[in-house]
Design a protein around this motif. Structure first.
Motif, PDB file in Angstrom:
ATOM      1  N   PHE A  28       0.844  -1.197   0.000  1.00  0.00           N
ATOM      2  CA  PHE A  28       0.000   0.000   0.000  1.00  0.00           C
ATOM      3  C   PHE A  28       0.883   1.252   0.000  1.00  0.00           C
ATOM      4  CE2 PHE A  28      -2.522   3.361   1.780  1.00  0.00           C
ATOM      5  CZ  PHE A  28      -3.748   3.169   1.185  1.00  0.00           C
ATOM      6  N   LYS A  29       0.598   2.226  -0.790  1.00  0.00           N
ATOM      7  CA  LYS A  29      -0.093   2.225  -2.048  1.00  0.00           C
ATOM      8  C   LYS A  29       0.898   2.625  -3.117  1.00  0.00           C
ATOM      9  CE  LYS A  29      -3.203   4.466  -4.890  1.00  0.00           C
ATOM     10  NZ  LYS A  29      -3.842   5.714  -5.193  1.00  0.00           N
ATOM     11  N   THR A  30       1.342   1.604  -3.855  1.00  0.00           N
ATOM     12  CA  THR A  30       2.415   1.752  -4.828  1.00  0.00           C
ATOM     13  C   THR A  30       1.786   1.751  -6.215  1.00  0.00           C
ATOM     14  OG1 THR A  30       3.845   0.506  -3.345  1.00  0.00           O
ATOM     15  CG2 THR A  30       4.587   0.733  -5.618  1.00  0.00           C
ATOM     16  N   CYS A  31       1.883   2.843  -6.914  1.00  0.00           N
ATOM     17  CA  CYS A  31       1.216   2.932  -8.216  1.00  0.00           C
ATOM     18  C   CYS A  31       1.958   3.909  -9.116  1.00  0.00           C
ATOM     19  CB  CYS A  31      -0.243   3.383  -8.031  1.00  0.00           C
ATOM     20  SG  CYS A  31      -1.224   3.133  -9.522  1.00  0.00           S
ATOM     21  N   SER A  32       1.768   3.744 -10.415  1.00  0.00           N
ATOM     22  CA  SER A  32       2.364   4.660 -11.383  1.00  0.00           C
ATOM     23  C   SER A  32       1.452   5.865 -11.622  1.00  0.00           C
ATOM     24  CB  SER A  32       2.614   3.919 -12.704  1.00  0.00           C
ATOM     25  OG  SER A  32       1.466   3.167 -13.045  1.00  0.00           O
ATOM     26  N   PHE A  33       0.262   5.816 -11.058  1.00  0.00           N
ATOM     27  CA  PHE A  33      -0.689   6.929 -11.120  1.00  0.00           C
ATOM     28  C   PHE A  33      -1.043   7.362  -9.700  1.00  0.00           C
ATOM     29  CE2 PHE A  33      -3.195   5.852 -15.324  1.00  0.00           C
ATOM     30  CZ  PHE A  33      -2.183   6.397 -16.084  1.00  0.00           C
ATOM     31  N   ASP A  34      -1.609   8.541  -9.614  1.00  0.00           N
ATOM     32  CA  ASP A  34      -2.191   9.016  -8.353  1.00  0.00           C
ATOM     33  C   ASP A  34      -3.547   9.629  -8.722  1.00  0.00           C
ATOM     34  OD1 ASP A  34      -2.623   9.875  -5.771  1.00  0.00           O
ATOM     35  OD2 ASP A  34      -1.318  11.625  -5.938  1.00  0.00           O
ATOM     36  N   CYS A  35      -4.436   8.784  -9.214  1.00  0.00           N
ATOM     37  CA  CYS A  35      -5.706   9.264  -9.785  1.00  0.00           C
ATOM     38  C   CYS A  35      -6.537  10.020  -8.753  1.00  0.00           C
ATOM     39  CB  CYS A  35      -6.537   8.083 -10.286  1.00  0.00           C
ATOM     40  SG  CYS A  35      -5.684   7.074 -11.485  1.00  0.00           S
ATOM     41  N   ILE A  36      -7.163  11.077  -9.204  1.00  0.00           N
ATOM     42  CA  ILE A  36      -7.980  11.869  -8.270  1.00  0.00           C
ATOM     43  C   ILE A  36      -9.190  11.073  -7.782  1.00  0.00           C
ATOM     44  CG2 ILE A  36      -7.249  14.111  -9.176  1.00  0.00           C
ATOM     45  CD1 ILE A  36      -9.853  14.282 -10.747  1.00  0.00           C
ATOM     46  N   PHE A  37      -9.557  10.021  -8.531  1.00  0.00           N
ATOM     47  CA  PHE A  37     -10.755   9.256  -8.167  1.00  0.00           C
ATOM     48  C   PHE A  37     -10.431   7.958  -7.433  1.00  0.00           C
ATOM     49  CE2 PHE A  37      -9.563   8.208 -12.559  1.00  0.00           C
ATOM     50  CZ  PHE A  37      -9.385   6.834 -12.464  1.00  0.00           C
ATOM     51  N   CYS A  38      -9.144   7.711  -7.118  1.00  0.00           N
ATOM     52  CA  CYS A  38      -8.766   6.398  -6.593  1.00  0.00           C
ATOM     53  C   CYS A  38      -9.496   6.078  -5.286  1.00  0.00           C
ATOM     54  CB  CYS A  38      -7.258   6.331  -6.372  1.00  0.00           C
ATOM     55  SG  CYS A  38      -6.744   4.688  -5.852  1.00  0.00           S
ATOM     56  N   GLN A  39     -10.083   4.906  -5.216  1.00  0.00           N
ATOM     57  CA  GLN A  39     -10.815   4.523  -4.008  1.00  0.00           C
ATOM     58  C   GLN A  39      -9.877   4.031  -2.898  1.00  0.00           C
ATOM     59  OE1 GLN A  39     -13.266   1.477  -5.758  1.00  0.00           O
ATOM     60  NE2 GLN A  39     -11.939  -0.121  -4.980  1.00  0.00           N
ATOM     61  N   SER A 109      -5.311  -3.525 -14.325  1.00  0.00           N
ATOM     62  CA  SER A 109      -4.121  -2.687 -14.488  1.00  0.00           C
ATOM     63  C   SER A 109      -4.528  -1.305 -14.981  1.00  0.00           C
ATOM     64  CB  SER A 109      -3.196  -3.361 -15.516  1.00  0.00           C
ATOM     65  OG  SER A 109      -2.178  -2.474 -15.921  1.00  0.00           O
ATOM     66  N   ASN A 110      -3.651  -0.343 -14.766  1.00  0.00           N
ATOM     67  CA  ASN A 110      -3.931   0.972 -15.355  1.00  0.00           C
ATOM     68  C   ASN A 110      -3.316   1.089 -16.748  1.00  0.00           C
ATOM     69  OD1 ASN A 110      -1.206   1.472 -14.929  1.00  0.00           O
ATOM     70  ND2 ASN A 110      -1.540   2.677 -13.074  1.00  0.00           N
ATOM     71  N   GLY A 111      -2.602   0.061 -17.180  1.00  0.00           N
ATOM     72  CA  GLY A 111      -2.083   0.032 -18.554  1.00  0.00           C
ATOM     73  C   GLY A 111      -0.842   0.866 -18.788  1.00  0.00           C
TER      74      GLY A 111
END
Ligand code: SF4
Length: 305
Positions: A28-39, A109-111
């Motif tokens: 938690f929370k490792t991602c290539s995005f930081d989307c404004i809508f991420c739940q 995936s976010n692709g």
């Protein structure tokens, strides 16, 4: 008492998959995005480098144990609290699962990393891959997805087009629409034009039905989403609420409930459905100091951070 799983969770009643055993291979929370809508909330580790983020041997041991002791789910889904393709052993793990069960394997995936040949290769043996597209150009991409430095909208689209050409399983494209951000008709038309280039098998429209990373992100009304379905080719589907009976009965414990809401905020009713039980069994378990409450659209969501 059974030892709780560290990397497996659920089965969770997924809105599109039925009873889904989740595998979380990103801390938690490792991602290539930081989307404004991420739940899952804001990204704490914004990354594009792949690595063995969790020990492969430990995840495989948990999968073996689950198959032996339970083994009942409609699908096995790589999901959770980050971007699963950042896990460098993903291809080996998928092959390990496919060699042991016929349950379909799905990767959410976010692709973003599909421009990399090693990532595309890792996903080839999955049954389905869900990728996402919620922007239509570089400006909207930066605003909505807040990507790691170095990622560009065109690069991601190109990777997704290449993946389509190589992957024989089914590709689902999720478009996350938010009121006042990307849901005007002309904006959706541009997203649909980009989506058509990827040639997905299915397109799903989603909106902020769960608490998003940014509190001012607003959902799009269901009726408007339904109208927008026809803009896409193939015609999009609105992801409905949990379908009745989607979740198989699962042994209930406070730790399992905490484990689930740590990854996905949920209402008490959703939790009751997930565990195949009734509200009166769930509510006492939510009276735990680790559990937090967030009210969204008149609904009370339980989460744990
Ligand atoms: S919605 Fe998905 S891609 Fe976006 S920040 Fe959250 S986990 Fe990452």
């Amino acid at each position: 008492m059974t030892t709780p799983y560290k990397y497996l969770f659920g089965p969770v009643p997924s809105r599109r998959l039925g009873g889904s055993l989740g595998i979380d291979v990103t801390p938690f929370k490792t991602c290539s995005f930081d989307c404004i809508f991420c739940q899952c909330g804001c990204t704490t580790r914004l990354a594009v480098e792949r690595g063995e983020l969790v020990p492969l041997a430990e995840v495989c041991a948990e999968v073996e144990r689950w198959l032996k002791e339970d083994g009942a789910a409609d699908v096995i889904t790589f999901a959770g609290s980050g971007e699963p393709t950042l896990y460098s052993r993903l291809g080996e793990l998928i092959d390990f699962i496919k060699a042991r069960t016929d349950i379909p394997v799905i990767v959410l995936s976010n692709g973003t990393l599909l421009y990399r040949p090693d990532v595309r290769r890792d996903l080839l043996d999955a049954d389905s891959v869900k990728i996402s597209l919620s922007a239509w150009d570089e400006t909207s991409f930066q605003k909505i997805n807040r990507p790691a430095p170095g990622l560009s909208f065109e690069q991601i689209l190109e990777g997704e087009r290449e993946f389509r050409a190589e992957f024989e399983g089914s590709i689902w494209l999720e478009v996350f629409l938010m009121e006042g951000v990307n849901s005007d008709f002309d904006q959706v038309q541009k997203i649909a034009a980009a989506a058509a280039e990827i040639r997905p098998d299915k397109i799903h429209l989603n909106t902020a039905v769960r608490p998003p990373a940014e509190a001012d992100v607003l959902p799009v009304a269901k009726e408007k989403l339904e109208t927008l379905c026809g803009v896409f080719t193939p015609r999009a589907e609105v992801i409905a609420s949990f379908s009745a009976g989607a979740g198989p009965a699962t042994e209930l414990s406070a730790e399992k409930v905490i484990d689930l809401i740590r990854r996905h905020p949920a209402t008490a009713a959703q939790l009751a459905q997930s565990f195949g039980t009734v509200l009166t069994e769930i509510l006492p378990l939510l009276d735990d100091p680790r559990v937090q409450i967030e009210v969204r659209g008149g609904e009370t969501y339980y989460k744990c951070r």
